[in-house]
Write an enzyme that holds these catalytic residues in place. Structure first.
Site, PDB file in Angstrom:
ATOM      1  N   GLN A 104       0.852  -1.195   0.000  1.00  0.00           N
ATOM      2  CA  GLN A 104       0.000   0.000   0.000  1.00  0.00           C
ATOM      3  C   GLN A 104       0.887   1.244   0.000  1.00  0.00           C
ATOM      4  O   GLN A 104       0.398   2.361  -0.114  1.00  0.00           O
ATOM      5  CB  GLN A 104      -0.905   0.026   1.232  1.00  0.00           C
ATOM      6  CG  GLN A 104      -1.829  -1.182   1.337  1.00  0.00           C
ATOM      7  CD  GLN A 104      -2.519  -1.236   2.677  1.00  0.00           C
ATOM      8  OE1 GLN A 104      -3.618  -0.699   2.854  1.00  0.00           O
ATOM      9  NE2 GLN A 104      -1.872  -1.846   3.656  1.00  0.00           N
ATOM     10  N   HIS A 122      -1.408   1.305  -4.310  1.00  0.00           N
ATOM     11  CA  HIS A 122      -1.741   2.733  -4.184  1.00  0.00           C
ATOM     12  C   HIS A 122      -0.816   3.624  -4.994  1.00  0.00           C
ATOM     13  O   HIS A 122      -0.758   4.832  -4.771  1.00  0.00           O
ATOM     14  CB  HIS A 122      -1.739   3.151  -2.700  1.00  0.00           C
ATOM     15  CG  HIS A 122      -2.826   2.483  -1.919  1.00  0.00           C
ATOM     16  ND1 HIS A 122      -2.847   2.459  -0.540  1.00  0.00           N
ATOM     17  CD2 HIS A 122      -3.925   1.800  -2.311  1.00  0.00           C
ATOM     18  CE1 HIS A 122      -3.927   1.809  -0.134  1.00  0.00           C
ATOM     19  NE2 HIS A 122      -4.591   1.389  -1.196  1.00  0.00           N
ATOM     20  N   CYS A 150       1.454  18.485 -18.993  1.00  0.00           N
ATOM     21  CA  CYS A 150       1.617  17.259 -19.792  1.00  0.00           C
ATOM     22  C   CYS A 150       2.130  17.635 -21.181  1.00  0.00           C
ATOM     23  O   CYS A 150       1.551  18.512 -21.840  1.00  0.00           O
ATOM     24  CB  CYS A 150       0.256  16.561 -19.912  1.00  0.00           C
ATOM     25  SG  CYS A 150       0.263  15.214 -21.097  1.00  0.00           S
ATOM     26  N   GLY A 190       2.868  -4.263   9.091  1.00  0.00           N
ATOM     27  CA  GLY A 190       2.879  -2.806   9.188  1.00  0.00           C
ATOM     28  C   GLY A 190       1.690  -2.121   8.589  1.00  0.00           C
ATOM     29  O   GLY A 190       1.805  -0.999   8.070  1.00  0.00           O
ATOM     30  N   SER A 192      -2.501  -1.042   9.364  1.00  0.00           N
ATOM     31  CA  SER A 192      -3.582  -0.984  10.379  1.00  0.00           C
ATOM     32  C   SER A 192      -4.785  -1.786   9.928  1.00  0.00           C
ATOM     33  O   SER A 192      -5.701  -2.040  10.697  1.00  0.00           O
ATOM     34  CB  SER A 192      -3.993   0.473  10.597  1.00  0.00           C
ATOM     35  OG  SER A 192      -4.365   1.057   9.355  1.00  0.00           O
TER      36      SER A 192
HETATM   37  P1  OAD Z   1      -1.399   3.215   8.863  1.00  0.00           P
HETATM   38  O1  OAD Z   1      -0.686   4.435   9.303  1.00  0.00           O
HETATM   39  O2  OAD Z   1      -2.903   3.173   8.826  1.00  0.00           O
HETATM   40  O3  OAD Z   1      -0.970   1.972   9.781  1.00  0.00           O
HETATM   41  C1  OAD Z   1       0.387   1.747  10.042  1.00  0.00           C
HETATM   42  C2  OAD Z   1       0.455   0.486  10.883  1.00  0.00           C
HETATM   43  O4  OAD Z   1       1.819   0.181  11.083  1.00  0.00           O
HETATM   44  C3  OAD Z   1      -0.191   0.652  12.260  1.00  0.00           C
HETATM   45  O5  OAD Z   1      -0.973  -0.488  12.555  1.00  0.00           O
HETATM   46  C4  OAD Z   1       1.017   0.738  13.184  1.00  0.00           C
HETATM   47  O6  OAD Z   1       0.726   0.145  14.443  1.00  0.00           O
HETATM   48  C5  OAD Z   1       2.022  -0.107  12.453  1.00  0.00           C
HETATM   49  N1  OAD Z   1       3.423   0.195  12.721  1.00  0.00           N
HETATM   50  C6  OAD Z   1       3.963   1.344  13.187  1.00  0.00           C
HETATM   51  N2  OAD Z   1       5.312   1.214  13.275  1.00  0.00           N
HETATM   52  C7  OAD Z   1       5.607  -0.046  12.840  1.00  0.00           C
HETATM   53  C8  OAD Z   1       6.808  -0.781  12.674  1.00  0.00           C
HETATM   54  N3  OAD Z   1       8.002  -0.256  12.988  1.00  0.00           N
HETATM   55  N4  OAD Z   1       6.737  -2.052  12.198  1.00  0.00           N
HETATM   56  C9  OAD Z   1       5.529  -2.612  11.886  1.00  0.00           C
HETATM   57  N5  OAD Z   1       4.346  -1.957  12.012  1.00  0.00           N
HETATM   58  C10 OAD Z   1       4.401  -0.693  12.489  1.00  0.00           C
HETATM   59  O7  OAD Z   1      -0.824   2.843   7.423  1.00  0.00           O
HETATM   60  P2  OAD Z   1      -1.453   1.832   6.399  1.00  0.00           P
HETATM   61  O8  OAD Z   1      -2.069   0.657   7.087  1.00  0.00           O
HETATM   62  O9  OAD Z   1      -0.414   1.560   5.392  1.00  0.00           O
HETATM   63  O10 OAD Z   1      -4.127   4.931   1.500  1.00  0.00           O
HETATM   64  O11 OAD Z   1      -2.611   2.718   5.712  1.00  0.00           O
HETATM   65  C11 OAD Z   1      -3.295   2.134   4.635  1.00  0.00           C
HETATM   66  C12 OAD Z   1      -3.710   3.224   3.702  1.00  0.00           C
HETATM   67  O12 OAD Z   1      -4.436   4.243   4.423  1.00  0.00           O
HETATM   68  C13 OAD Z   1      -2.565   3.989   3.065  1.00  0.00           C
HETATM   69  O13 OAD Z   1      -2.022   3.310   1.969  1.00  0.00           O
HETATM   70  C14 OAD Z   1      -3.278   5.246   2.630  1.00  0.00           C
HETATM   71  C15 OAD Z   1      -4.128   5.531   3.848  1.00  0.00           C
HETATM   72  O14 OAD Z   1      -5.359   6.098   3.510  1.00  0.00           O
HETATM   73  C16 OAD Z   1      -4.095   5.818   0.452  1.00  0.00           C
HETATM   74  O15 OAD Z   1      -3.375   6.801   0.476  1.00  0.00           O
HETATM   75  C17 OAD Z   1      -5.026   5.472  -0.663  1.00  0.00           C
END
Ligand code: OAD
Length: 248
Positions: A104, A122, A150, A190, A192
């Site tokens: 993502q 993404h 463009c 990593g 959420s």
């Molecule tokens: P989030 O910021 O929602 O979640 C990050 C996750 O990583 C959380 O569960 C943290 O607990 C965890 N975390 C933090 N530090 C960490 C580490 N050192 N090792 C492992 N895990 C760790 O980010 P995403 O889940 O990627 O979409 O969010 C998903 C999408 O939401 C993104 O791609 C974006 C956003 O809207 C778009 O932009 C379309």
């Protein structure tokens, strides 16, 4: 942080896997200094409402501001370095007979760490595309105007990333679902797990009988359903996991 123990049957499952799928989120890049979306609410997003920047409407309302914000994040990610978690995933790919990395993340750190078979759900902040034609543009005349124009149709360029409310790239999404259905081991690292459709992938793998491993210091909607949960940072857990696979 309590000692991270990698269960033997987890290692056996990984070593014996015919097909491994990994889903990563912003947490994998946290140890590279790239803010995640959840903690970024206090970081670089603190000043902005995400809807102010990462939507088509925001870009149409204020293209220069959106372009500059992405240019700032592009510079931030370009200065970041892949961390041990990224490199461990690249090594795991080399050890698995069939491996798909579904990310993502838009920061390009997986590629810089050597990951190859990747699906960017993404998009990628280091690529741009025409706002009107939706085709990738890698070269243009730099007139100093921001956003640049463009070279084909003279409309604005935009980052080649998925904005809130936009569809995910259909080819990558279809391949990600297919990989989740066919894999026998799925790692969710990593993320959420609150943003669809990516959040459904580990549950699809579970339903098909795959072993699902979650790597995240915090609990998520997947935590109780996962076969294994390694509660720690990916930069610490993933090298341990690959070390155990290497030497079992
Ligand atoms: P989030 O910021 O929602 O979640 C990050 C996750 O990583 C959380 O569960 C943290 O607990 C965890 N975390 C933090 N530090 C960490 C580490 N050192 N090792 C492992 N895990 C760790 O980010 P995403 O889940 O990627 O979409 O969010 C998903 C999408 O939401 C993104 O791609 C974006 C956003 O809207 C778009 O932009 C379309």
């Amino acid at each position: 942080m309590s000692e991270i123990v990698i269960p033997h049957d987890l290692i056996d499952a990984l070593r014996g896997a015919k097909s491994v799928v990994v889903l990563t989120g912003a947490g994998v890049s946290a140890e590279s200094g790239v803010p995640t979306f959840r903690d970024a609410q206090t970081g670089l997003w603190a000043k902005f409402d995400p809807q102010e920047l990462a939507t088509r409407e925001a870009f149409e309302r204020n293209p220069k501001m959106v372009w500059e914000w992405y240019a700032y994040r592009r510079e931030l990610t370009a200065r970041a370095e892949p961390n041990a978690g990224h490199y461990a995933l690249a090594e795991l790919e080399g050890r698995a007979s069939n491996f798909t990395l579904v990310t993502q993340n838009i920061d390009g750190l997986h590629q810089r760490a050597g990951s190859r078979n990747m699906l960017e759900l993404h998009g990628n902040i280091h690529r741009n595309k025409c706002f009107q034609e939706d085709v990738r543009i890698s070269r243009w005349i730099d007139s100093g105007e921001e956003p640049p124009r463009c070279p084909r149709c003279n409309s604005y360029l935009r980052p080649d990333v998925v904005w809130f409310g936009e569809m995910l790239p259909p080819v990558e999404l279809d391949e990600a679902f297919r990989a989740a259905v066919e894999c026998d081991v799925f790692l969710s690292i990593g993320t959420s797990g609150v943003v669809e459709p990516a959040a459904s992938l580990p549950f699809i793998a579970l339903q098909k009988g795959a072993i699902v491993i979650e790597v995240n210091p915090d609990a998520t909607p997947l935590s109780n359903a996962a076969t294994f949960r390694l509660a720690g940072p990916s930069g610490l857990v993933m090298p341990k996991l690959v070390e155990a696979v290497r030497h079992k």
